[in-house]
Design an enzyme around this catalytic site. Structure first.
Site, PDB file in Angstrom:
ATOM      1  N   GLY A   1      -3.196  -7.987  -2.784  1.00  0.00           N
ATOM      2  CA  GLY A   1      -3.553  -9.060  -3.705  1.00  0.00           C
ATOM      3  C   GLY A   1      -2.362  -9.336  -4.731  1.00  0.00           C
ATOM      4  O   GLY A   1      -2.371  -9.906  -5.754  1.00  0.00           O
TER       5      GLY A   1
ATOM      6  N   PRO B   1       3.743  -4.605  -1.892  1.00  0.00           N
ATOM      7  CA  PRO B   1       2.772  -4.046  -0.564  1.00  0.00           C
ATOM      8  C   PRO B   1       1.876  -5.141   0.235  1.00  0.00           C
ATOM      9  O   PRO B   1       1.473  -6.013  -0.612  1.00  0.00           O
ATOM     10  CB  PRO B   1       1.924  -3.287  -1.535  1.00  0.00           C
ATOM     11  CG  PRO B   1       2.060  -3.258  -2.765  1.00  0.00           C
ATOM     12  CD  PRO B   1       3.284  -4.016  -3.082  1.00  0.00           C
TER      13      PRO B   1
ATOM     14  N   ASP C   1      -0.803 -18.854  -6.010  1.00  0.00           N
ATOM     15  CA  ASP C   1       0.290 -17.814  -5.546  1.00  0.00           C
ATOM     16  C   ASP C   1       1.427 -18.425  -5.258  1.00  0.00           C
ATOM     17  O   ASP C   1       2.841 -17.681  -5.806  1.00  0.00           O
ATOM     18  CB  ASP C   1      -0.086 -17.128  -4.082  1.00  0.00           C
ATOM     19  CG  ASP C   1      -1.302 -16.095  -4.293  1.00  0.00           C
ATOM     20  OD1 ASP C   1      -1.902 -16.239  -5.329  1.00  0.00           O
ATOM     21  OD2 ASP C   1      -1.440 -15.249  -3.492  1.00  0.00           O
TER      22      ASP C   1
ATOM     23  N   GLY D   1       0.303 -11.098  -3.483  1.00  0.00           N
ATOM     24  CA  GLY D   1       1.054 -12.342  -2.980  1.00  0.00           C
ATOM     25  C   GLY D   1       2.046 -12.094  -2.277  1.00  0.00           C
ATOM     26  O   GLY D   1       3.208 -12.873  -2.192  1.00  0.00           O
ATOM     27  N   SER D   2       2.022 -11.052  -1.293  1.00  0.00           N
ATOM     28  CA  SER D   2       3.053 -10.920  -0.317  1.00  0.00           C
ATOM     29  C   SER D   2       3.157 -12.095   0.408  1.00  0.00           C
ATOM     30  O   SER D   2       4.356 -12.324   1.060  1.00  0.00           O
ATOM     31  CB  SER D   2       3.020  -9.427   0.243  1.00  0.00           C
ATOM     32  OG  SER D   2       1.762  -9.646   1.126  1.00  0.00           O
ATOM     33  N   SER D   3       2.151 -12.667   0.900  1.00  0.00           N
ATOM     34  CA  SER D   3       2.500 -13.696   1.915  1.00  0.00           C
ATOM     35  C   SER D   3       3.095 -14.762   1.083  1.00  0.00           C
ATOM     36  O   SER D   3       3.905 -15.591   1.785  1.00  0.00           O
ATOM     37  CB  SER D   3       1.234 -14.154   2.600  1.00  0.00           C
ATOM     38  OG  SER D   3       0.040 -14.639   1.593  1.00  0.00           O
TER      39      SER D   3
ATOM     40  N   GLY E   1      -0.735  -7.235   1.684  1.00  0.00           N
ATOM     41  CA  GLY E   1      -2.348  -7.256   1.763  1.00  0.00           C
ATOM     42  C   GLY E   1      -2.745  -6.600   0.425  1.00  0.00           C
ATOM     43  O   GLY E   1      -4.007  -6.162   0.518  1.00  0.00           O
TER      44      GLY E   1
ATOM     45  N   ALA F   1       5.139 -14.635  -1.258  1.00  0.00           N
ATOM     46  CA  ALA F   1       6.596 -14.441  -1.411  1.00  0.00           C
ATOM     47  C   ALA F   1       7.235 -14.645  -0.313  1.00  0.00           C
ATOM     48  O   ALA F   1       8.418 -15.012  -0.241  1.00  0.00           O
ATOM     49  CB  ALA F   1       6.716 -13.221  -1.868  1.00  0.00           C
TER      50      ALA F   1
HETATM   51  O1  PMV Z   1      -4.071 -13.372  -1.693  1.00  0.00           O
HETATM   52  P1  PMV Z   1      -4.154 -12.508  -2.940  1.00  0.00           P
HETATM   53  O2  PMV Z   1      -4.934 -11.547  -2.714  1.00  0.00           O
HETATM   54  O3  PMV Z   1      -2.959 -12.510  -3.797  1.00  0.00           O
HETATM   55  O4  PMV Z   1      -5.381 -13.477  -4.029  1.00  0.00           O
HETATM   56  C1  PMV Z   1      -5.513 -14.886  -3.733  1.00  0.00           C
HETATM   57  C2  PMV Z   1      -6.087 -15.404  -4.990  1.00  0.00           C
HETATM   58  C3  PMV Z   1      -7.639 -16.141  -4.659  1.00  0.00           C
HETATM   59  O5  PMV Z   1      -7.865 -16.738  -5.756  1.00  0.00           O
HETATM   60  C4  PMV Z   1      -8.530 -14.994  -4.053  1.00  0.00           C
HETATM   61  C5  PMV Z   1      -7.337 -17.131  -3.603  1.00  0.00           C
HETATM   62  C6  PMV Z   1      -6.564 -18.457  -4.078  1.00  0.00           C
HETATM   63  O6  PMV Z   1      -6.048 -19.223  -3.054  1.00  0.00           O
HETATM   64  O7  PMV Z   1      -6.386 -18.584  -5.214  1.00  0.00           O
END
Ligand code: PMV
Length: 303
Positions: free
Chosen positions: A90, A86, A137, A92-94, A88, A96
């Site tokens: 959390g 999914p 990520d 890590g879709s971007s 946005g 990936a």
């Molecule tokens: O982008 P997300 O929602 O998977 O989370 C990133 C994790 C953070 O610690 C908030 C930012 C980072 O770059 O580590």
């Protein structure tokens, strides 16, 4: 020629946000992937066909061009993007997408790019998207597994260690259905930290203690204690203002349904939570979250 690359989704067990400032974190790959196929598109420039309407194709194009430039190839390619992650949320879709695209481009242009380089390139892409990412990520998305990660604040190599569990542990991921914006959340934490330095320094010290204890307890497979530490980590995330009422509700329901512990995972402001469960009990935890109207994913970490 059409060739495929993939990147894993991830969940952060300990240390999101604090990791940006050099506190170690623990994250795990989740068995959900983004796959990207690349085929040469000579003379026709860059085209991206994405399966998910929520993808912002213009943004993906900017990232793809940067990755191609880093690789020393023309971005005359057609990409097909398919994701199980999914957007946005959390998970890590971007990252990936960046990892999958770096791998697909390398294959398409017959460049030998080792995983360390894939991860570095994906980090460059993440920077365009998130401003100041810690690097966790892209690392988990590239290598998979359960990872101990510490950012090198001096800009050198980060510390990454593969953690091996005695056996995989059951988790449930609950999705609030609301998109979070990592860049905005990280910037908001920075602004609040600057205003209330003393309070935040205390919180960051506490976060460091928790992640060190979590590592030890994970290695000893004391999951009940790991869960308790996750609950404490969640309180710190609530204190820095990144949780939401949906995430709070899901975590409460998960613990009431018997989870060892639960917390938001990723940047917050929407997105997902994670619950660590006793073997055989992830079903009842998932049910309790779904009863509130949210979707879940039952899986295992440390596989
Ligand atoms: O982008 P997300 O929602 O998977 O989370 C990133 C994790 C953070 O610690 C908030 C930012 C980072 O770059 O580590």
């Amino acid at each position: 020629m059409s060739l495929m690359g993939f990147g894993y989704a991830k969940t952060i067990l300990f240390g999101e946000h604090f990791v940006v400032y050099g506190v170690p974190a623990i994250a795990a790959a989740v068995d959900r992937k983004t796959a990207v196929w690349a085929e040469t598109n000579k003379g026709r420039g860059l085209e991206i066909v994405a399966d998910e309407k929520k993808h912002n194709v213009d943004t993906l194009k900017i990232v793809t061009k940067a990755l191609a430039e880093k690789m020393g190839v023309e971005a005359d390619v057609k990409l097909f993007v398919a994701t199980e992650i999914p957007i946005g949320s959390g998970m890590g879709s971007s990252a990936a997408f960046c990892v999958a695209t770096a791998r697909a481009l390398a294959d398409c242009f017959r460049k030998k790019v080792v995983d360390e380089e894939v991860s570095r390139m994906a980090y460059g892409g993440e920077k365009l998207l998130h401003g100041n990412p810690s690097g966790i990520d892209n690392t988990v998305s590239t290598f998979g597994g359960l990872i101990w990660f510490k950012r090198n604040l001096q800009g050198g190599s980060n510390t990454t260690e593969r953690l091996k569990l005695k056996k995989p542990a059951e988790i449930v991921i609950g999705n609030s259905g609301k998109q979070g914006n990592t860049k905005e959340m990280v910037a908001a934490v920075r602004a609040r930290k600057e205003k209330e330095l003393e309070k935040y320094e205390g919180i960051f010290k506490e976060a460091e203690k928790l992640v060190l204890a979590a590592r030890k307890n994970l290695m000893d497979y004391k999951l009940e204690e790991v869960g308790r530490l996750m609950n404490e980590n969640f309180v710190l995330l609530q204190e820095i203002g990144v949780s939401t009422k949906e995430l709070d509700k899901m975590c409460k329901a998960a613990v009431e349904a018997g989870a060892f512990g639960a917390k938001l995972t990723g940047a917050g402001g929407g997105g997902c939570m994670i619950a660590l469960c006793k073997e055989g009990e992830s079903g009842q935890v998932a049910k309790a979250i779904e009863k509130l109207g949210f979707t879940t994913l039952q899986t295992r970490i440390g596989v």
